[in-house]
Design a protein around this motif. Structure first.
Motif, PDB file in Angstrom:
ATOM      1  N   ALA A  41       0.833  -1.199   0.000  1.00  0.00           N
ATOM      2  CA  ALA A  41       0.000   0.000   0.000  1.00  0.00           C
ATOM      3  C   ALA A  41       0.869   1.250   0.000  1.00  0.00           C
ATOM      4  N   ASN A  42       0.495   2.204  -0.838  1.00  0.00           N
ATOM      5  CA  ASN A  42       1.235   3.460  -0.885  1.00  0.00           C
ATOM      6  C   ASN A  42       0.406   4.613  -0.298  1.00  0.00           C
ATOM      7  N   LYS A  43      -0.694   4.259   0.363  1.00  0.00           N
ATOM      8  CA  LYS A  43      -1.550   5.241   1.028  1.00  0.00           C
ATOM      9  C   LYS A  43      -1.739   4.802   2.477  1.00  0.00           C
ATOM     10  N   ALA A  44      -1.989   5.765   3.351  1.00  0.00           N
ATOM     11  CA  ALA A  44      -2.353   5.449   4.728  1.00  0.00           C
ATOM     12  C   ALA A  44      -3.868   5.301   4.799  1.00  0.00           C
ATOM     13  N   TYR A  45      -4.346   4.480   5.708  1.00  0.00           N
ATOM     14  CA  TYR A  45      -5.775   4.249   5.894  1.00  0.00           C
ATOM     15  C   TYR A  45      -6.096   4.310   7.382  1.00  0.00           C
ATOM     16  N   GLY A  46      -7.181   5.005   7.740  1.00  0.00           N
ATOM     17  CA  GLY A  46      -7.566   5.010   9.138  1.00  0.00           C
ATOM     18  C   GLY A  46      -8.731   5.925   9.452  1.00  0.00           C
ATOM     19  N   PHE A  47      -9.087   5.938  10.728  1.00  0.00           N
ATOM     20  CA  PHE A  47     -10.192   6.739  11.262  1.00  0.00           C
ATOM     21  C   PHE A  47      -9.635   7.811  12.180  1.00  0.00           C
ATOM     22  N   LEU A  48     -10.002   9.054  11.953  1.00  0.00           N
ATOM     23  CA  LEU A  48      -9.682  10.146  12.867  1.00  0.00           C
ATOM     24  C   LEU A  48     -10.727  10.201  13.980  1.00  0.00           C
ATOM     25  N   THR A  49     -11.970   9.930  13.604  1.00  0.00           N
ATOM     26  CA  THR A  49     -13.090   9.896  14.545  1.00  0.00           C
ATOM     27  C   THR A  49     -13.841   8.590  14.350  1.00  0.00           C
ATOM     28  N   ARG A  50     -14.633   8.242  15.345  1.00  0.00           N
ATOM     29  CA  ARG A  50     -15.533   7.080  15.247  1.00  0.00           C
ATOM     30  C   ARG A  50     -16.917   7.542  15.671  1.00  0.00           C
ATOM     31  N   GLY A  51     -17.927   6.892  15.129  1.00  0.00           N
ATOM     32  CA  GLY A  51     -19.294   7.192  15.514  1.00  0.00           C
ATOM     33  C   GLY A  51     -19.890   8.314  14.689  1.00  0.00           C
ATOM     34  N   CYS A  52     -21.114   8.685  15.050  1.00  0.00           N
ATOM     35  CA  CYS A  52     -21.833   9.731  14.328  1.00  0.00           C
ATOM     36  C   CYS A  52     -22.934  10.276  15.216  1.00  0.00           C
ATOM     37  N   PRO A  53     -23.144  11.602  15.200  1.00  0.00           N
ATOM     38  CA  PRO A  53     -24.216  12.173  16.015  1.00  0.00           C
ATOM     39  C   PRO A  53     -25.601  11.995  15.395  1.00  0.00           C
ATOM     40  N   CYS A  59     -28.786   3.488   9.009  1.00  0.00           N
ATOM     41  CA  CYS A  59     -27.348   3.411   9.270  1.00  0.00           C
ATOM     42  C   CYS A  59     -27.043   2.673  10.565  1.00  0.00           C
ATOM     43  N   ILE A  60     -26.051   1.809  10.530  1.00  0.00           N
ATOM     44  CA  ILE A  60     -25.661   1.026  11.699  1.00  0.00           C
ATOM     45  C   ILE A  60     -24.612   1.732  12.565  1.00  0.00           C
ATOM     46  N   VAL A  61     -23.966   2.777  12.040  1.00  0.00           N
ATOM     47  CA  VAL A  61     -22.849   3.411  12.755  1.00  0.00           C
ATOM     48  C   VAL A  61     -23.223   3.846  14.166  1.00  0.00           C
ATOM     49  N   PRO A  62     -24.302   4.610  14.386  1.00  0.00           N
ATOM     50  CA  PRO A  62     -24.607   5.013  15.770  1.00  0.00           C
ATOM     51  C   PRO A  62     -24.879   3.825  16.693  1.00  0.00           C
ATOM     52  N   LYS A  63     -25.465   2.758  16.157  1.00  0.00           N
ATOM     53  CA  LYS A  63     -25.725   1.569  16.975  1.00  0.00           C
ATOM     54  C   LYS A  63     -24.426   0.847  17.321  1.00  0.00           C
ATOM     55  N   LYS A  64     -23.520   0.800  16.373  1.00  0.00           N
ATOM     56  CA  LYS A  64     -22.278   0.057  16.573  1.00  0.00           C
ATOM     57  C   LYS A  64     -21.220   0.880  17.308  1.00  0.00           C
ATOM     58  N   GLU A  65     -21.048   2.145  16.908  1.00  0.00           N
ATOM     59  CA  GLU A  65     -19.948   2.957  17.430  1.00  0.00           C
ATOM     60  C   GLU A  65     -20.393   4.050  18.382  1.00  0.00           C
ATOM     61  N   GLY A  66     -21.681   4.344  18.420  1.00  0.00           N
ATOM     62  CA  GLY A  66     -22.195   5.353  19.333  1.00  0.00           C
ATOM     63  C   GLY A  66     -22.022   6.770  18.810  1.00  0.00           C
ATOM     64  N   GLU A  67     -22.092   7.722  19.739  1.00  0.00           N
ATOM     65  CA  GLU A  67     -21.905   9.136  19.405  1.00  0.00           C
ATOM     66  C   GLU A  67     -20.497   9.343  18.850  1.00  0.00           C
ATOM     67  N   ILE A  68     -20.312  10.411  18.110  1.00  0.00           N
ATOM     68  CA  ILE A  68     -19.006  10.686  17.524  1.00  0.00           C
ATOM     69  C   ILE A  68     -17.992  11.024  18.614  1.00  0.00           C
ATOM     70  N   VAL A  69     -16.812  10.403  18.512  1.00  0.00           N
ATOM     71  CA  VAL A  69     -15.737  10.620  19.477  1.00  0.00           C
ATOM     72  C   VAL A  69     -14.397  10.698  18.743  1.00  0.00           C
ATOM     73  N   GLU A  70     -13.441  11.325  19.392  1.00  0.00           N
ATOM     74  CA  GLU A  70     -12.063  11.349  18.901  1.00  0.00           C
ATOM     75  C   GLU A  70     -11.561   9.915  18.845  1.00  0.00           C
TER      76      GLU A  70
END
Length: 180
Positions: A41-53, A59-70
């Protein structure tokens, strides 16, 4: 011809995926620099934040990851690559995400948020439009259009971006609504 897969010789099958059992990665795995050499891989991959308000019904994100957090600093998964693919669900909705975008600009990293950015936030905050106009994009700034009610926000977000020098041909809008 039958193209159905045969599973009799697989041995142990590990079941998983984003919503399979609603599990999350252990902290020591979530915050490790991936071994990019495994995938050339010649690119970086990742999450700066998790979740969603937002609590979008589909969408499953709030159920799985909860409110948005650092979640991470860009340097936790970036190892000098010229480009980064950021997987955040709603990076603009958290102060940490905005600070990280500023840091990415200063580091000169070209980026792609592979999830559509929330046009409502760009429409309602011209400072965010100014910030995004300074980003080096791999291809496009992406915005999501999940409901008809978001269309006026996309128009306003485009106006704000244009006023900051951002050209419409650099914007890609995901339209996920039937009968628009």
């Amino acid at each position: 011809q039958d193209f159905a897969p045969t599973f009799s010789n697989l041995g142990e099958v590990i079941k998983g995926g984003s919503a399979y059992n609603m599990s999350i990665l252990p902290e020591e795995i979530e915050h490790i620099i991936p071994d990019y050499s495994l995938y050339n891989a010649n690119k970086a991959y990742g999450f700066l934040t998790r979740g969603c308000p937002n609590k979008c019904q589909w969408c499953i994100v709030p159920k799985k990851e909860g409110e948005i957090v650092e979640n991470a600093d860009i340097t936790e998964f970036w190892n000098g690559q010229k480009e980064a693919i950021l997987l955040d669900n709603n990076v603009l909705a958290h102060e940490h995400g905005l600070k990280q975008i500023e840091k990415i600009i200063n580091l000169g990293i070209k980026i792609d948020f592979n999830q559509g950015l929330d046009a409502r936030i760009i429409a309602n905050n011209k400072d965010i439009a100014k910030l995004l106009s300074r980003v080096k994009w791999i291809r496009y700034l992406r915005m999501a259009c999940d409901t008809k009610s978001q269309i006026p926000y996309i128009d306003k977000a485009l106006t704000n971006l244009n006023e900051c020098g951002f050209k419409n041909y650099r914007v890609f809008v995901y339209v996920l609504v039937k009968n628009i």
